[in-house]
Scaffold this active site. Structure first.
Site, PDB file in Angstrom:
ATOM      1  N   TRP A 130       3.236 -73.642 -64.700  1.00  0.00           N
ATOM      2  CA  TRP A 130       2.863 -74.994 -64.112  1.00  0.00           C
ATOM      3  C   TRP A 130       1.729 -75.426 -65.110  1.00  0.00           C
ATOM      4  O   TRP A 130       0.548 -74.678 -65.000  1.00  0.00           O
ATOM      5  CB  TRP A 130       2.788 -74.896 -62.898  1.00  0.00           C
ATOM      6  CG  TRP A 130       2.380 -76.174 -62.196  1.00  0.00           C
ATOM      7  CD1 TRP A 130       2.946 -77.212 -62.245  1.00  0.00           C
ATOM      8  CD2 TRP A 130       1.449 -76.275 -61.086  1.00  0.00           C
ATOM      9  NE1 TRP A 130       2.290 -78.217 -61.351  1.00  0.00           N
ATOM     10  CE2 TRP A 130       1.357 -77.945 -60.880  1.00  0.00           C
ATOM     11  CE3 TRP A 130       0.559 -75.454 -60.606  1.00  0.00           C
ATOM     12  CZ2 TRP A 130       0.483 -78.219 -59.858  1.00  0.00           C
ATOM     13  CZ3 TRP A 130      -0.237 -75.759 -59.452  1.00  0.00           C
ATOM     14  CH2 TRP A 130      -0.249 -77.396 -59.060  1.00  0.00           C
ATOM     15  N   ASP A 211       1.397 -66.795 -56.408  1.00  0.00           N
ATOM     16  CA  ASP A 211       1.447 -68.092 -56.327  1.00  0.00           C
ATOM     17  C   ASP A 211       3.008 -68.661 -55.549  1.00  0.00           C
ATOM     18  O   ASP A 211       3.689 -68.687 -56.492  1.00  0.00           O
ATOM     19  CB  ASP A 211       0.942 -68.997 -57.518  1.00  0.00           C
ATOM     20  CG  ASP A 211       0.877 -70.326 -57.009  1.00  0.00           C
ATOM     21  OD1 ASP A 211       0.839 -70.916 -55.751  1.00  0.00           O
ATOM     22  OD2 ASP A 211       1.193 -71.419 -57.913  1.00  0.00           O
ATOM     23  N   LYS A 246       6.449 -78.571 -49.953  1.00  0.00           N
ATOM     24  CA  LYS A 246       7.714 -78.659 -50.243  1.00  0.00           C
ATOM     25  C   LYS A 246       8.566 -78.264 -48.876  1.00  0.00           C
ATOM     26  O   LYS A 246       9.606 -79.037 -48.778  1.00  0.00           O
ATOM     27  CB  LYS A 246       8.174 -77.849 -51.436  1.00  0.00           C
ATOM     28  CG  LYS A 246       7.972 -78.535 -52.638  1.00  0.00           C
ATOM     29  CD  LYS A 246       6.709 -78.568 -53.068  1.00  0.00           C
ATOM     30  CE  LYS A 246       6.319 -79.117 -54.532  1.00  0.00           C
ATOM     31  NZ  LYS A 246       4.860 -79.308 -54.822  1.00  0.00           N
TER      32      LYS A 246
END
Length: 402
Positions: A130, A211, A246
């Site tokens: 990311w 993560d 999310k």
């Protein structure tokens, strides 16, 4: 006075989202930013969250500051969600957890902590990772390197090369890992591969930084945390950042967490104190409302069960979109190697499209992907998937028959 300050070039993901909003293409489709949309192209409000809101509205509590480390019930529920209710590390009080300002805030607090107490350590991230991972760790002053991860030729994992690289790292190197739903590729390690990697991390005395931003979107809430729980059971120290953005569809509430698994309760207590000090000098205390909503859901058995079911519905819809897109591509272009779509997991997929091909998709068809070729599968629905498949097939056909 400020003439020497250079302009900000913009974030590649957020800038693309801004461009999408200004686009007047009649069939524009946003498959770039990491947001979960339902089949009607709406960002859903979960029913368990609606019910929690109603309960909180009736309480009418004051909006006071939270402690530096965050709400106690939220932190407890977070720990049980990530590590499991019966986790030995929780029983032994070996986990120091703070409520963070989203997953990004957890990463930054963790990065600052590691830079302070392991100043000679560098961080190693997957190639690719990311985009904001690199920005956050660089902002904390850490040197960043990449370990092999994605194989462009086969659209698969370079596990042997990855393992070989990590096997050579000096002690106390920080290794950023994603336990599920890898962003941006959607390619995860198997359990067998994790069982090969964990002893290497342990023997080399490395610092794993796990993560987890998409728990529940891969195989299930417990299944997606398997690597974290296996690492905890191995008795090694490590760091976990997690986000509820999310899986609760609570993006703007900025609800996340940072946890350090230590060797003893005394170590965990010391770490927690330093994490609190870090919070105090940056933002003093975390947001209140998201923590109230999430702790109400997770602390109420009926609502927690409903949340689990709603996350499952989101996960199933993403899988269905993956299968549908693969079948449409294969039907439109038999030469298209689209099997990767159902092998990858979570919200994202690495399509293998080049930056130039992505530009064509956007300019000619209004289909927005990141220039890396990353697609947010959660942006697909029954109304737009045919257009996406036809547009991608045209691009791939031009590649096969130039």
């Amino acid at each position: 006075m400020f003439k020497h300050i250079p302009p900000y070039p913009g974030d590649p993901i957020m800038s693309l989202f801004e461009a999408f909003q200004k686009d007047h293409h009649p069939r524009k489709i946003n498959l770039s930013i990491g947001l979960y949309y339902d089949n009607e192209n709406n960002i859903p409000v979960l029913e368990c969250v609606r019910r929690a809101k109603a309960l909180l509205a009736n309480e009418d509590k004051p909006h006071t500051y939270l402690p530096m480390e965050g709400m106690a019930l939220y932190r407890q529920m977070l720990q049980e969600t990530v590590f499991g209710k019966d986790s030995p590390v929780l029983r032994d009080k070996r986990v120091a957890t703070i409520q963070s300002v989203g997953g990004s805030g957890a990463l930054r607090i963790g990065a600052d902590f590691l830079k302070t107490y392991f100043p000679g350590s560098a961080v190693w991230v997957s190639d690719p990772t990311w985009d904001n991972h690199q920005v956050i760790f660089a902002g904390a002053g850490l040197e960043i390197h990449a370990y092999p991860y994605y194989d462009e030729l086969t659209n698969s994992l370079k596990f042997e090369q990855m393992l070989g690289c990590i096997s050579t790292l000096p002690a106390h190197s920080i290794v950023l890992l994603q336990p599920c739903c890898h962003n941006p590729t959607g390619i995860d390690m198997s359990r067998e591969q994790w069982l090969e990697l964990i002893p290497v991390l342990q023997q080399r005395r490395l610092i794993p930084f796990m993560d987890m931003a998409y728990q529940g979107f891969g195989d299930g809430l417990d299944e997606d945390a398997w690597a974290i729980r296996t690492m905890a059971n191995a008795g090694m120290p490590f760091v976990v950042s997690n986000s509820f953005s999310k899986n609760f569809s609570l993006y703007g509430e900025r609800s996340g967490g940072l946890s350090f698994v230590a060797a003893s309760e005394a170590e965990a207590t010391t770490i927690l104190g330093q994490l609190k000090a870090a919070v105090r000098r940056i933002y003093s205390s975390p947001p209140l409302y998201g923590a109230r909503l999430i702790s109400t859901v997770l602390g109420t058995p009926e609502l927690a069960a409903q949340w689990d079911a709603e996350v499952a519905q989101m996960r199933i819809r993403i899988r269905h979109m993956r299968t549908s897109l693969q079948q449409l591509l294969q039907h439109k272009l038999s030469e298209a190697a689209a099997g990767y779509l159902t092998e990858q997991r979570g919200m994202f997929s690495y399509t293998g499209l080049s930056a130039a091909e992505v530009d064509r998709l956007r300019e000619e068809q209004g289909v927005y992907l990141l220039r890396s070729g990353r697609m947010c599968v959660a942006g697909l629905n029954e109304a737009n998937i045919e257009h996406v498949a036809a547009s991608m097939a045209d691009i791939l056909r031009a590649r096969i028959n130039p």
